[in-house]
Motif scaffolding. Structure first.
Motif, PDB file in Angstrom:
ATOM      1  N   ASP A  30     -20.523  44.925  26.043  1.00 51.57           N
ATOM      2  CA  ASP A  30     -20.536  44.883  27.427  1.00 51.57           C
ATOM      3  C   ASP A  30     -19.386  45.483  28.278  1.00 51.57           C
ATOM      4  OD1 ASP A  30     -18.823  43.006  27.195  1.00 51.57           O
ATOM      5  OD2 ASP A  30     -19.714  41.265  28.077  1.00 51.57           O
ATOM      6  N   GLY A  31     -18.650  46.004  27.408  1.00 47.26           N
ATOM      7  CA  GLY A  31     -17.631  46.865  27.972  1.00 47.26           C
ATOM      8  C   GLY A  31     -16.085  46.000  28.446  1.00 47.26           C
ATOM      9  N   GLU A  32     -16.435  44.605  28.292  1.00 50.78           N
ATOM     10  CA  GLU A  32     -15.324  43.746  28.332  1.00 50.78           C
ATOM     11  C   GLU A  32     -14.448  43.900  27.166  1.00 50.78           C
ATOM     12  OE1 GLU A  32     -14.736  41.998  31.107  1.00 50.78           O
ATOM     13  OE2 GLU A  32     -16.290  42.841  31.998  1.00 50.78           O
ATOM     14  N   HIS A  33     -13.115  43.575  27.388  1.00 53.44           N
ATOM     15  CA  HIS A  33     -12.127  43.366  26.364  1.00 53.44           C
ATOM     16  C   HIS A  33     -11.570  41.973  25.974  1.00 53.44           C
ATOM     17  CE1 HIS A  33     -12.158  47.591  27.651  1.00 53.44           C
ATOM     18  NE2 HIS A  33     -11.900  47.742  26.693  1.00 53.44           N
ATOM     19  N   ILE A  34     -11.356  41.860  24.857  1.00 50.96           N
ATOM     20  CA  ILE A  34     -10.790  40.432  24.229  1.00 50.96           C
ATOM     21  C   ILE A  34      -9.569  41.145  23.391  1.00 50.96           C
ATOM     22  CG2 ILE A  34     -12.718  39.251  24.325  1.00 50.96           C
ATOM     23  CD1 ILE A  34     -13.169  39.411  21.440  1.00 50.96           C
ATOM     24  N   ASN A  35      -8.652  40.147  23.238  1.00 46.45           N
ATOM     25  CA  ASN A  35      -7.611  40.365  22.240  1.00 46.45           C
ATOM     26  C   ASN A  35      -7.592  39.190  20.897  1.00 46.45           C
ATOM     27  OD1 ASN A  35      -6.242  42.497  23.652  1.00 46.45           O
ATOM     28  ND2 ASN A  35      -5.209  40.808  24.902  1.00 46.45           N
ATOM     29  N   VAL A  36      -7.312  39.840  19.968  1.00 50.92           N
ATOM     30  CA  VAL A  36      -7.574  39.016  18.815  1.00 50.92           C
ATOM     31  C   VAL A  36      -6.248  39.062  17.866  1.00 50.92           C
ATOM     32  CG1 VAL A  36      -8.838  38.589  16.450  1.00 50.92           C
ATOM     33  CG2 VAL A  36     -10.221  39.442  18.480  1.00 50.92           C
ATOM     34  N   ASP A  37      -5.522  37.913  17.577  1.00 53.77           N
ATOM     35  CA  ASP A  37      -4.460  38.027  16.866  1.00 53.77           C
ATOM     36  C   ASP A  37      -4.775  37.795  15.633  1.00 53.77           C
ATOM     37  OD1 ASP A  37      -2.918  38.192  19.207  1.00 53.77           O
ATOM     38  OD2 ASP A  37      -2.583  36.293  19.408  1.00 53.77           O
ATOM     39  N   ILE A  38      -4.541  38.606  14.352  1.00 56.59           N
ATOM     40  CA  ILE A  38      -4.840  38.561  13.041  1.00 56.59           C
ATOM     41  C   ILE A  38      -3.821  38.846  11.962  1.00 56.59           C
ATOM     42  CG2 ILE A  38      -5.732  40.864  12.981  1.00 56.59           C
ATOM     43  CD1 ILE A  38      -8.159  39.729  11.643  1.00 56.59           C
ATOM     44  N   ASP A  39      -3.820  38.301  10.940  1.00 48.83           N
ATOM     45  CA  ASP A  39      -2.723  38.484  10.007  1.00 48.83           C
ATOM     46  C   ASP A  39      -2.731  40.046   9.527  1.00 48.83           C
ATOM     47  OD1 ASP A  39      -1.816  38.914   7.148  1.00 48.83           O
ATOM     48  OD2 ASP A  39      -1.227  36.829   7.716  1.00 48.83           O
ATOM     49  N   ARG A  40      -1.445  40.493   9.480  1.00 50.42           N
ATOM     50  CA  ARG A  40      -1.096  42.057   9.157  1.00 50.42           C
ATOM     51  C   ARG A  40      -1.860  42.451   8.017  1.00 50.42           C
ATOM     52  NH1 ARG A  40       2.218  45.585   7.000  1.00 50.42           N
ATOM     53  NH2 ARG A  40       3.070  47.454   8.159  1.00 50.42           N
ATOM     54  N   LYS A  41      -2.190  41.471   6.972  1.00 49.82           N
ATOM     55  CA  LYS A  41      -2.685  41.798   5.664  1.00 49.82           C
ATOM     56  C   LYS A  41      -4.229  41.704   5.747  1.00 49.82           C
ATOM     57  CE  LYS A  41       1.597  40.818   2.997  1.00 49.82           C
ATOM     58  NZ  LYS A  41       2.288  39.995   2.087  1.00 49.82           N
ATOM     59  N   ALA A  42      -4.751  41.373   6.689  1.00 48.46           N
ATOM     60  CA  ALA A  42      -6.324  40.957   6.886  1.00 48.46           C
ATOM     61  C   ALA A  42      -7.093  42.153   6.782  1.00 48.46           C
ATOM     62  CB  ALA A  42      -6.583  40.388   8.081  1.00 48.46           C
ATOM     63  N   ARG A  43      -8.236  42.146   6.249  1.00 52.24           N
ATOM     64  CA  ARG A  43      -9.098  43.409   5.960  1.00 52.24           C
ATOM     65  C   ARG A  43      -9.902  43.625   7.204  1.00 52.24           C
ATOM     66  NH1 ARG A  43     -13.025  42.259   2.328  1.00 52.24           N
ATOM     67  NH2 ARG A  43     -12.635  39.922   2.775  1.00 52.24           N
ATOM     68  N   GLY A  44     -10.787  44.597   7.423  1.00 47.17           N
ATOM     69  CA  GLY A  44     -11.670  44.910   8.297  1.00 47.17           C
ATOM     70  C   GLY A  44     -12.587  43.915   8.451  1.00 47.17           C
ATOM     71  N   ALA A  45     -13.171  43.409   7.325  1.00 46.36           N
ATOM     72  CA  ALA A  45     -14.110  42.311   7.414  1.00 46.36           C
ATOM     73  C   ALA A  45     -13.616  40.945   8.126  1.00 46.36           C
ATOM     74  CB  ALA A  45     -14.579  41.774   6.059  1.00 46.36           C
ATOM     75  N   ASP A  46     -12.406  40.559   7.806  1.00 48.95           N
ATOM     76  CA  ASP A  46     -11.686  39.420   8.552  1.00 48.95           C
ATOM     77  C   ASP A  46     -11.734  39.520  10.027  1.00 48.95           C
ATOM     78  OD1 ASP A  46     -11.089  38.284   5.838  1.00 48.95           O
ATOM     79  OD2 ASP A  46      -9.144  39.552   5.875  1.00 48.95           O
ATOM     80  N   LEU A  47     -11.447  41.007  10.422  1.00 47.24           N
ATOM     81  CA  LEU A  47     -11.425  41.202  12.033  1.00 47.24           C
ATOM     82  C   LEU A  47     -13.006  41.015  12.464  1.00 47.24           C
ATOM     83  CD1 LEU A  47     -10.144  41.975  14.723  1.00 47.24           C
ATOM     84  CD2 LEU A  47     -10.088  44.217  13.978  1.00 47.24           C
ATOM     85  N   LEU A  48     -13.543  41.451  11.901  1.00 47.37           N
ATOM     86  CA  LEU A  48     -15.386  41.287  12.257  1.00 47.37           C
ATOM     87  C   LEU A  48     -15.600  40.200  12.256  1.00 47.37           C
ATOM     88  CD1 LEU A  48     -17.829  42.972  13.163  1.00 47.37           C
ATOM     89  CD2 LEU A  48     -18.311  42.908  10.652  1.00 47.37           C
ATOM     90  N   ASP A  49     -15.418  39.449  11.461  1.00 46.48           N
ATOM     91  CA  ASP A  49     -15.430  37.980  11.357  1.00 46.48           C
ATOM     92  C   ASP A  49     -15.118  37.155  12.493  1.00 46.48           C
ATOM     93  OD1 ASP A  49     -17.378  38.162   9.324  1.00 46.48           O
ATOM     94  OD2 ASP A  49     -16.002  37.376   7.637  1.00 46.48           O
ATOM     95  N   ARG A  50     -13.614  37.400  12.807  1.00 48.19           N
ATOM     96  CA  ARG A  50     -13.261  36.618  13.939  1.00 48.19           C
ATOM     97  C   ARG A  50     -13.870  37.203  15.165  1.00 48.19           C
ATOM     98  NH1 ARG A  50      -7.962  35.368  14.172  1.00 48.19           N
ATOM     99  NH2 ARG A  50      -8.467  35.028  16.515  1.00 48.19           N
ATOM    100  N   VAL A  51     -14.175  38.376  15.403  1.00 45.58           N
ATOM    101  CA  VAL A  51     -15.000  38.668  16.790  1.00 45.58           C
ATOM    102  C   VAL A  51     -16.296  38.388  16.866  1.00 45.58           C
ATOM    103  CG1 VAL A  51     -15.919  40.838  17.989  1.00 45.58           C
ATOM    104  CG2 VAL A  51     -13.555  40.944  16.679  1.00 45.58           C
ATOM    105  N   CYS A  52     -17.227  38.149  15.681  1.00 42.56           N
ATOM    106  CA  CYS A  52     -18.349  37.465  15.739  1.00 42.56           C
ATOM    107  C   CYS A  52     -18.303  36.238  15.836  1.00 42.56           C
ATOM    108  CB  CYS A  52     -19.230  37.811  14.478  1.00 42.56           C
ATOM    109  SG  CYS A  52     -19.695  39.574  14.266  1.00 42.56           S
ATOM    110  N   GLU A  53     -17.189  35.384  15.495  1.00 45.06           N
ATOM    111  CA  GLU A  53     -17.248  34.174  15.712  1.00 45.06           C
ATOM    112  C   GLU A  53     -16.805  33.710  17.309  1.00 45.06           C
ATOM    113  OE1 GLU A  53     -13.989  32.601  13.380  1.00 45.06           O
ATOM    114  OE2 GLU A  53     -14.889  33.015  11.423  1.00 45.06           O
TER     115      GLU A  53
END
Length: 343
Positions: A30-53
């Motif tokens: 929708d054009g909005e932005h959020i900030n997600v704090d994630i482990d430096r060793k995380a994979r792309g799937a981990d970030l996608l799961d966090r955003v979807c959660e």
């Protein structure tokens, strides 16, 4: 001084080292932005799961993350790769997007997933990747108005279509707005979820619905566009469909440097397989098209994800990493995880 300000802005707004973590700035559909704090060793799937959660999306396998790389704004984040290897430099900026558009929106089981996919189609229309006639623009806009505003009151603000991103600016005319208002009145009683489903049911009929577009040239050096989608690979010239190759007809997809090749199974009138080659602007663009094609074929045609092996004789042909966790058949067989109910 200028360099100090640039460093300060980067540290404060986007990516900051916080005990082994990184702050990723995510642009939503929708054009909005959020900030997600994630482990430096995380994979792309981990970030996608966090955003979807955070968005409460259950059917996550339709979605992916885009980032900009070497001037290309639409490069998919490898879900199986560490983010620290994907993003060599700071800041870490990504954009949520739909990677695999459902061919039958009515099969979606999650209202939130359906809403996010409708936002993706709206964005495709606004950014020009998806086009249609004025009448279709009005019909699609009417469902957006029903979902956003509810039942028609007989009055529509002049800026309503642009305010709700119901249609691109070039398509908004007084006649189109009046037509959208009339159609909106006919949708009385539809809930937002029903209106979004009807929106997708009409959008799926558009020729380029859910297609990833790649500029190329044919064997005669004519500029064309290759469109990869749920049904296969299509060839467009000057916006006109020239040929369509369904997945069932394609037996092999390969690339070598700037050459992208499709091998087609013989028809009843052919004795041998047909091989078609297209030239891409660069090796990187060719690899991107090959990977897009293989991932779409796996997701929409396979029972489960398969490992793509390197081709003998081409030891340095490129990465065989494919970002596809589950196929469409697996998603249909396995219901989405139940949504948590917060008391």
């Amino acid at each position: 001084m200028r360099e100090s300000l640039r460093r300060l802005t980067s540290d404060e707004l986007v990516t900051r080292t916080m005990g082994g973590k990184r702050r990723v700035r995510v642009e939503l559909l929708d054009g909005e932005h959020i900030n997600v704090d994630i482990d430096r060793k995380a994979r792309g799937a981990d970030l996608l799961d966090r955003v979807c959660e955070d968005l409460d999306v259950l059917e996550r396998d339709y979605f992916g993350l885009l980032h900009q790389q070497r001037g290309d704004p639409r490069v998919w984040v490898d879900l199986n790769r560490r983010l620290s290897k994907t993003f060599r430099n700071e800041p870490w900026d990504v954009r949520l997007a739909v990677k695999f558009y459902p061919p039958e929106p009515s099969e979606l089981r999650d209202d939130v997933s359906r809403y996010q996919i409708s936002l993706a189609v709206r964005r495709d229309l606004m950014e020009g990747r998806l086009t249609c006639s004025t009448i279709t623009y009005a019909l699609l806009a009417s469902y957006i108005l029903q979902a956003e505003l509810g039942d028609s009151t007989g009055h529509l603000a002049p800026t309503a279509l642009s305010d709700y991103r119901a249609a691109p600016l070039h398509a908004v005319t007084p006649d189109m707005g009046e037509r959208a208002r009339e159609l909106h009145a006919r949708h009385k009683g539809q809930t937002p979820a029903e209106a979004e489903l009807n929106y997708l049911e009409n959008a799926k009929k558009l020729p380029l619905y859910g297609a990833e577009l790649h500029c190329a040239r044919d064997s005669e050096e004519v500029d064309i566009v290759l469109a990869v989608c749920a049904s296969g690979v299509s060839v467009y010239r000057d916006g006109v469909l020239m040929n369509r190759f369904p997945w069932a007809k394609i037996t092999k997809i390969s690339y070598n440097k700037k050459s992208y090749t499709l091998k087609l199974r013989p028809s009843e009138f052919d004795a041998f397989e047909t091989q078609l080659s297209f030239k891409l602007p660069s090796t990187r663009a060719c690899k991107k098209l090959w990977r897009c094609s293989v991932e779409h074929h796996i997701f929409f045609r396979r029972e489960s994800p398969v490992k793509v092996e390197r081709i003998a004789g081409f030891p340095r042909l490129g990465s065989r990493r494919i970002s596809c966790r589950r196929t469409l058949r697996q998603m249909r067989a396995d219901p989405p995880l139940p949504r948590e109910i917060v008391a």
